[in-house]
Design a protein around this motif. Sequence first.
Motif, PDB file in Angstrom:
ATOM      1  N   ALA A  83       0.731  -1.326  -0.088  1.00 56.39           N
ATOM      2  CA  ALA A  83      -0.253  -0.079   0.035  1.00 56.39           C
ATOM      3  C   ALA A  83       0.598   1.386   0.074  1.00 56.39           C
ATOM      4  O   ALA A  83       0.530   2.329  -0.774  1.00 56.39           O
ATOM      5  N   VAL A  84       2.008   1.264   0.763  1.00 54.99           N
ATOM      6  CA  VAL A  84       2.728   2.349   0.790  1.00 54.99           C
ATOM      7  C   VAL A  84       3.485   2.781  -0.423  1.00 54.99           C
ATOM      8  O   VAL A  84       3.731   3.978  -0.888  1.00 54.99           O
ATOM      9  N   THR A  85       4.062   1.725  -1.005  1.00 59.04           N
ATOM     10  CA  THR A  85       4.789   1.788  -2.310  1.00 59.04           C
ATOM     11  C   THR A  85       3.940   1.782  -3.552  1.00 59.04           C
ATOM     12  O   THR A  85       4.642   1.954  -4.487  1.00 59.04           O
ATOM     13  N   VAL A 200      -7.535   9.218   2.427  1.00 63.67           N
ATOM     14  CA  VAL A 200      -6.687   8.549   3.724  1.00 63.67           C
ATOM     15  C   VAL A 200      -6.826   7.238   3.654  1.00 63.67           C
ATOM     16  O   VAL A 200      -6.708   6.578   4.812  1.00 63.67           O
ATOM     17  N   GLY A 201      -7.017   6.573   2.573  1.00 64.04           N
ATOM     18  CA  GLY A 201      -7.302   4.939   2.638  1.00 64.04           C
ATOM     19  C   GLY A 201      -5.972   4.519   2.761  1.00 64.04           C
ATOM     20  O   GLY A 201      -6.020   3.439   3.587  1.00 64.04           O
ATOM     21  N   THR A 202      -4.802   5.015   2.267  1.00 61.30           N
ATOM     22  CA  THR A 202      -3.427   3.995   2.522  1.00 61.30           C
ATOM     23  C   THR A 202      -3.026   4.160   3.940  1.00 61.30           C
ATOM     24  O   THR A 202      -2.698   3.248   4.555  1.00 61.30           O
ATOM     25  N   GLN A 203      -2.985   5.408   4.536  1.00 58.22           N
ATOM     26  CA  GLN A 203      -3.040   5.646   6.024  1.00 58.22           C
ATOM     27  C   GLN A 203      -3.715   4.708   6.945  1.00 58.22           C
ATOM     28  O   GLN A 203      -3.220   4.166   7.872  1.00 58.22           O
ATOM     29  N   THR A 204      -4.812   4.765   6.605  1.00 56.23           N
ATOM     30  CA  THR A 204      -5.929   3.859   7.373  1.00 56.23           C
ATOM     31  C   THR A 204      -5.627   2.426   7.665  1.00 56.23           C
ATOM     32  O   THR A 204      -5.724   1.690   8.310  1.00 56.23           O
ATOM     33  N   LEU A 205      -5.370   1.923   6.106  1.00 58.67           N
ATOM     34  CA  LEU A 205      -5.070   0.537   5.917  1.00 58.67           C
ATOM     35  C   LEU A 205      -3.750   0.081   6.634  1.00 58.67           C
ATOM     36  O   LEU A 205      -3.301  -0.623   7.012  1.00 58.67           O
ATOM     37  N   THR A 206      -2.871   1.198   6.432  1.00 61.18           N
ATOM     38  CA  THR A 206      -1.525   0.985   7.154  1.00 61.18           C
ATOM     39  C   THR A 206      -1.565   0.825   8.692  1.00 61.18           C
ATOM     40  O   THR A 206      -1.097  -0.134   9.341  1.00 61.18           O
ATOM     41  N   ALA A 254      -1.663   3.694  17.829  1.00 60.96           N
ATOM     42  CA  ALA A 254      -1.579   4.972  18.512  1.00 60.96           C
ATOM     43  C   ALA A 254      -0.112   5.845  18.189  1.00 60.96           C
ATOM     44  O   ALA A 254      -0.222   7.048  17.919  1.00 60.96           O
ATOM     45  N   ALA A 255       0.931   4.941  18.114  1.00 64.35           N
ATOM     46  CA  ALA A 255       2.252   5.476  17.935  1.00 64.35           C
ATOM     47  C   ALA A 255       2.199   5.936  16.355  1.00 64.35           C
ATOM     48  O   ALA A 255       2.844   7.082  16.081  1.00 64.35           O
ATOM     49  N   LEU A 256       1.625   5.092  15.367  1.00 60.94           N
ATOM     50  CA  LEU A 256       1.486   5.569  13.842  1.00 60.94           C
ATOM     51  C   LEU A 256       0.692   6.939  13.887  1.00 60.94           C
ATOM     52  O   LEU A 256       0.910   7.784  13.031  1.00 60.94           O
ATOM     53  N   GLY A 257      -0.554   7.166  14.530  1.00 62.58           N
ATOM     54  CA  GLY A 257      -1.214   7.872  14.493  1.00 62.58           C
ATOM     55  C   GLY A 257      -0.516   9.216  14.753  1.00 62.58           C
ATOM     56  O   GLY A 257      -0.936  10.311  14.241  1.00 62.58           O
ATOM     57  N   SER A 258       0.289   9.185  15.581  1.00 56.65           N
ATOM     58  CA  SER A 258       1.417  10.393  16.039  1.00 56.65           C
ATOM     59  C   SER A 258       2.162  10.970  15.122  1.00 56.65           C
ATOM     60  O   SER A 258       2.447  12.233  15.124  1.00 56.65           O
ATOM     61  N   PRO A 263      -5.860  13.443   8.741  1.00 58.46           N
ATOM     62  CA  PRO A 263      -6.876  13.669  10.150  1.00 58.46           C
ATOM     63  C   PRO A 263      -6.223  12.711  11.071  1.00 58.46           C
ATOM     64  O   PRO A 263      -6.972  12.595  12.102  1.00 58.46           O
ATOM     65  N   PHE A 264      -5.328  12.112  11.095  1.00 59.36           N
ATOM     66  CA  PHE A 264      -4.761  11.243  12.114  1.00 59.36           C
ATOM     67  C   PHE A 264      -4.023  11.883  13.187  1.00 59.36           C
ATOM     68  O   PHE A 264      -3.215  12.897  13.296  1.00 59.36           O
TER      69      PHE A 264
END
Length: 332
Positions: A83-85, A200-206, A254-258, A263-264
């Motif tokens: 997803a990231v790449t 925001v789909g990639t971030q949510t999936l990650t 939570a660490a990734l959200g920071s 909107p994370f």
Amino acid sequence: MFPTMPQDESWDADASREIARGGGKRPSAGFRDEPGPDDPAAEPEESEDDELEEIEVVPVRRELSLAIAGFAGLLAVGLVLGAVTSAPDSRLPYAIVLFGVQLLALLAWVMALGPPAALTTAGVCVPTALVADYLAVTGARAELLPLVWVALGGFVAAVLGQLVRAEDRKRVTDSWRTTLVIVAGVVAYAIPIVLTRQEVGTQTLTVGAVAAGVALLVARATDAIFPKPRLAAQVPRGATGIVLGAMLGTLAAAALGSVLVLPFTPAKGAVVGLIAVLIAHLVDLAVNFGQADRQLAGDAPTFWVARHMQGPLGAFALLSPAAYALSHWFLA
């Protein structure tokens, strides 16, 4: 010839002969004597009580738990890296990777769930997965609705294929849910491609994949070391690993959200991670309890590779639509 005299008594000769043949047994109605200690009639009840008291405790296989933990971690890493790449104009490699996961999931679920006309069901699911991946990559708009129609079409085609043979036709009414789960699970692995095309789909999936991967990895690894307290005697899982995996998975989210962009936030990352962890654990435990139920019922065990892979595969398949819903209704 002398006329026969009528009998005043209710017993005639025929009734006497019938009673003699029956050995003088009493009718079923009325009181019966209690069986004595030497009476063989009392033995089955004692044996049944012994069987109920003896519950087989399934041992926890350390190597198997570590292997499942590694498989869940690799699956999470593959989903996240793909997803990231994925570039805007280069999502075909990610689709190829996901198609391989779809084939692996299809193999596991068909062998483990045993739908009617298994070969026909698998033959329908393969082109269904290809069509879902193609629409996810080349669709004019990144939407979930086309994949829903593909899943419904594949389900109808699979059921029609199961109606061809008489022996399979008898099982369609009872196993249509199993067919729906298989087809929908295969199509669900095309949703990550749709998510990479959204804001925001990639971030949510990650975040969700990392949380679910950490939860399953920690839970299975802990079962290899300390599988206590046991959830059930027939299920080789411990509550310590599940609780520890849920905590660390939510913490990782939570660490990734920071560190992710709006909107994370840490709080929103923790919420997404908690939902992903709950989905992963519930699906994985449902697979374990389902297998234990089949073994208690005397059903033939499925192929061990399929039996142990379907937990992580089912968890990430259900995580994909959940991530889509969170990206639209919670983070939008």
